[in-house]
Every structure is written in structure tokens, then in C-alpha cells.
Design a protein around this motif. Structure first.
Motif, PDB file in Angstrom:
ATOM      1  N   SER A 176       0.823  -1.206   0.000  1.00 25.27           N
ATOM      2  CA  SER A 176       0.000   0.000   0.000  1.00 25.27           C
ATOM      3  C   SER A 176       0.859   1.260   0.000  1.00 25.27           C
ATOM      4  CB  SER A 176      -0.914   0.033   1.223  1.00 25.27           C
ATOM      5  OG  SER A 176      -1.782  -1.055   1.204  1.00 25.27           O
ATOM      6  N   ASN A 194      -4.379  -7.071   4.391  1.00 28.18           N
ATOM      7  CA  ASN A 194      -4.542  -5.851   5.190  1.00 28.18           C
ATOM      8  C   ASN A 194      -5.801  -5.967   6.061  1.00 28.18           C
ATOM      9  OD1 ASN A 194      -6.640  -5.393   3.433  1.00 28.18           O
ATOM     10  ND2 ASN A 194      -5.899  -3.420   2.690  1.00 28.18           N
ATOM     11  N   ILE A 199      -8.670  -4.537   5.948  1.00 24.26           N
ATOM     12  CA  ILE A 199      -9.963  -4.641   5.253  1.00 24.26           C
ATOM     13  C   ILE A 199     -10.194  -6.092   4.808  1.00 24.26           C
ATOM     14  CG2 ILE A 199     -11.365  -3.758   3.352  1.00 24.26           C
ATOM     15  CD1 ILE A 199      -9.621  -1.195   3.468  1.00 24.26           C
ATOM     16  N   ARG A 207      -4.774   1.571  -1.057  1.00 30.05           N
ATOM     17  CA  ARG A 207      -4.756   1.749   0.398  1.00 30.05           C
ATOM     18  C   ARG A 207      -6.120   1.507   1.050  1.00 30.05           C
ATOM     19  NH1 ARG A 207      -1.053   6.575   2.189  1.00 30.05           N
ATOM     20  NH2 ARG A 207       0.493   5.168   1.319  1.00 30.05           N
ATOM     21  N   ASN A 208      -7.197   1.905   0.374  1.00 33.13           N
ATOM     22  CA  ASN A 208      -8.516   1.760   0.990  1.00 33.13           C
ATOM     23  C   ASN A 208      -9.312   0.578   0.450  1.00 33.13           C
ATOM     24  OD1 ASN A 208      -8.221   4.029   2.733  1.00 33.13           O
ATOM     25  ND2 ASN A 208      -8.457   5.317   0.909  1.00 33.13           N
ATOM     26  N   LYS A 209      -8.585  -0.363  -0.156  1.00 32.34           N
ATOM     27  CA  LYS A 209      -9.242  -1.554  -0.683  1.00 32.34           C
ATOM     28  C   LYS A 209      -8.804  -2.791   0.102  1.00 32.34           C
ATOM     29  CE  LYS A 209      -9.520   0.408  -5.291  1.00 32.34           C
ATOM     30  NZ  LYS A 209      -8.920   0.483  -6.621  1.00 32.34           N
TER      31      LYS A 209
END
Ligand SMILES: [Mg+2]
Length: 416
Positions: A19, A47, A49, A26-28
Motif C-alpha cells: 500500500s 490488510n 480490510i 490503500r482503501n481496498k
């Protein structure tokens, strides 16, 4: 004088590095997978998530996709990059202490007893390190602060990401004793089963169990673990200078039955080479030489060495050359009782590649072996075996990580 020890653990290391180098993901939900060629590689890291969808290390990419309600980003593992970033982080640790002991690529103990007089000092130093790693590298760590290595490690596991956890002589009974006994360092699957049978569920249960009983059921390790549970771990944090003392890695084994054929010898050599290569990779060492030790049924033994055309930490390279040493030097007057594999002439860090072996090919082998080692770490040695180890039923029960079949460290046969 009290000891002040930190254990720092990079949060979701592989996925965080990915990331960092690719902010778009980064936000997935992100997983790092072991085999870049095949779509059905396995998950090596994920990660938060991805974790929230219950995706686990060892899942196939297919399984992970099934679990994930949103688009899952699968990135191939780049071990060289992780190693590079890991070194940058450890360089920061070394600014604080020369007693920095790596525990895998993403964890390390740091002895700061010379810098701290109180726990407040130690926590302030931990927070300082944490802030620096965020601002200078862009990653977060969880740091456990304690008076011994075992509790420091435990602390770093307690709160993620980006946290400092303090475990002191005064609070460890409240903080540590309620935790499951499996959380204690060195309690593996086999030991945890024994604890289950003895109805030892928490670390506190272990601390309050009669030591004579533990000795009887778990042997010496029972006493060691009991000491850990009671906060009596005095093991030192290895100094960076200790690392330079490593001159060789090796393993040997006395076989459960005498070996009667080249095929059987070959299978044991491969097994020993695998365990040696695994340790080398963990410490980032490469060997320029290999050595084979053989003991026959008359208990006569010899050792033969050879230099390699290029340094390696790949088990196949080590095994192939040791097997050649065997074929060149053993005449089968007697059967084989014991074997040892050792690597010598070590270098660490950046390596040169064999002109005849492409860089890509070498890295591919290395990645494959790392993926296998990860799987074994998680599911046990038996999860993956080489075909040639199954030649003989009683040999295939050998396990270099099991405490039943002893594979001795090199020191055991070095002195002959
Ligand atoms: Mg970690």
C-alpha cells in the motif's frame, strides 16, 4: 538493575508495504499472494480490510475472493522489497541500541536498558520509535514494553495497529494471566494440545500449575514455559555483533531405521537441507560451501565439503550438492545410520548470482520456498512434502520441526 525490553512488530507488513508503494490500493481489500504466475496462488498476507472479511493466511486466492464482498486486490509478493524496507526499519532500531534481535522479517526485540531508568522512559522511547517509523518509512508498528522478551512480544500482539503496550512486574498478573496459553511464545500446536488435556487454558492457569506435574507431562519445556508465565524469562536480546559469530548452519539426524539405498539417503538429505535453508533465509544468509556428514552402522563417520559456483540459500541447491558428495564418497560397505547437512563460508545481505542461472529463476525458487515455509509455519511441517521423502514409510514420519524426532543443531556433531 531492571531490564527494559521492547518488541516491535510491523503491522500487516507485506500488505502495508504494498500500500505504501501503491497508494491507490490503500482503501481496498488487499492480499499478498505467493505465486505471481498462477492465478490460484495462496494468501501470504492481508490488510485489515481483507482481514475483516475473515480472509486468512493460507487461503487460496479463490477462497479469499469468495469471502470478500468487495473487489479484492491481489498483489504478488515482492520479498526483496520487504527485505529492503525491513532493513530500513531495523536501522532505526539500531540507532537506539546495538542489542537488536530480529524475529522474522517484521519483528524485533530491542534492549533499551541502557537508555531507560523507569517504565515511563521506556514507553517514551517506544513512542518515539513508533512516530519515527511512521514519518520516516510510512509504516505503523505495535510495540510491547516489558522487563523480559516473552512479555514484550506478548505486549506487541495485544493492540494493533500503531500502539504501545506496557507490561510491568506489577501489572503482568492482570494483563497477561487472563490470556489463552497459546499466546505465550513457543507454545506451538503440540504443546497446546497437551495443555488442553491438562485443562490449562490461560497463561495464569499455567503459572498456577504445580511444576512437578508440568515436568512430568511436558518435560523440561514445561518448566521453561512455567517460568515464562511467571515472568521469569532472563534470555538476553542478541547483540548485532552476535550475528557475525554465525559461521555455519547445520542439521543432522539419526534415522529411525538404517538407510539401505541411495534413494533413502537422498530423501533425508533433502529434508535436512530444507530445514537448514529455512533458517538461513530467516537470517538472510547465503552459503558458498556445503558439507555432508555420514555415520555408518559401525558408528564410523566422516565429513566431506565442497565449494559452490555461486552462493545460495535454496534447499534444492544445498541438497543436490550434498547428495553429490555422498555419491562420490560412499561405497555402501555398510548401511547408513545418521546424516548431517551443513552450510559453510557464509555471507549475508546482497548476493551475486550464478552466470548460468538467471536472477529470475533464483528468485522464483526462493519465493516458492518462502511460501512453503510460511505454510508449514502455519499448518505444520506435514502440509507440504517432497515426493522423494515418501520413499520409506518410517522415514516420512521424520519431521525436522517436531520435538519427537530430534534433528540436532550443528554443535552436536561439530566436535567430532
Ligand atoms: Mg507483523
Amino acid at each position: 538493575m531492571g531490564r527494559f525490553i521492547l518488541h516491535s512488530d510491523l503491522n500487516n507488513f507485506y500488505a502495508s508495504v504494498e500500500s505504501l508503494y501503491n497508494p491507490n490500493i490503500r482503501n481496498k481489500a488487499v492480499v499478498v499472494v505467493g505465486d505471481e504466475e498462477k492465478r490460484h496462488g495462496i494468501v501470504l498476507a492481508k490488510n485489515y480490510i481483507a482481514k475483516s472479511y475473515n480472509i486468512k493466511t493460507g487461503d487460496t486466492v479463490w477462497e479469499a475472493r469468495q469471502k470478500c464482498a468487495e473487489e479484492l486486490v491481489c498483489v504478488p509478493a515482492r520479498f526483496d522489497l520487504y527485505l529492503y524496507v525491513s532493513r530500513l526499519v531495523k536501522d532505526i532500531y539500531r540507532e537506539y541500541s546495538d542489542k537488536v534481535e530480529s524475529f522474522g522479517i517484521d519483528e524485533a526485540w530491542i534492549d533499551i536498558s541502557h537508555l531507560a531508568k523507569t517504565y515511563e522512559d521506556a514507553v517514551a522511547i517506544a513512542n518515539n520509535i513508533r512516530t519515527r517509523i511512521i514519518s520516516e518509512i510510512g509504516l505503523t508498528v505495535s510495540i510491547g514494553v516489558s522487563f523480559n522478551k516473552v512479555f514484550a512480544k506478548l505486549g506487541s500482539d495485544l493492540k494493533k495497529p500503531n500502539a504501545t503496550i506496557l507490561i510491568t512486574q506489577d501489572n503482568f498478573r492482570d494483563v497477561v494471566w487472563k490470556l489463552p496459553v497459546e499466546d505465550l511464545l513457543y507454545v506451538g500446536r503440540a504443546t497446546s494440545k497437551k495443555f488442553e488435556r491438562a485443562r490449562i487454558k490461560t497463561i495464569g492457569d499455567l503459572a498456577n500449575t504445580d511444576i512437578k506435574y508440568l515436568k512430568l507431562t511436558l518435560g523440561k519445556m514445561g518448566v521453561v514455559l512455567h517460568d515464562f508465565a511467571c515472568g521469569r524469562d532472563t534470555s538476553p536480546v542478541e547483540s548485532i555483533h552476535d550475528k557475525e559469530k554465525i559461521k555455519s548452519f547445520g542439521n543432522s539426524t539419526t534415522c529411525p531405521v538404517d538407510l539401505v539405498s541411495n534413494t533413502e539417503v537422498k530423501s533425508i538429505i533433502y529434508m535436512l537441507a530444507e530445514s537448514v535453508a529455512e533458517r538461513m533465509k530467516k537470517k538472510n544468509y547465503y552459503a558458498h560451501g556445503v558439507s555432508l556428514w555420514v555415520k555408518d552402522t559401525d558408528l564410523c563417520s566422516f565429513e566431506r565439503q565442497m565449494q559452490l559456483s555461486s552462493p545460495t540459500n535454496i534447499s534444492e541447491d544445498i541438497a543436490k550438492n550434498c547428495y553429490k558428495l555422498f555419491l562420490d564418497n560412499y561405497d555402501w560397505q555398510l548401511n547408513v545410520r545418521a546424516l548431517g547437512v551443513r552450510v559453510t563460508n557464509l555471507t549475508t545481505g546482497k548476493m551475486q548470482y550464478d552466470l548460468f542461472e538467471s536472477v529470475n529463476n533464483f528468485e522464483k525458487k526462493q519465493k516458492l520456498e518462502c511460501a512453503i515455509e510460511k505454510l508449514r509455519e502455519r499448518f505444520g511441517y506435514d502440509i507440504i512434502r517432497r515426493g522423494n521423502i515418501l520413499v520409506n514409510q518410517s522415514l516420512s514420519s521424520l519431521n525436522p520441526h517436531s520435538d519427537i524426532h530430534i534433528i540436532h543443531p550443528i554443535g552436536f556433531f561439530k566436535a567430532k
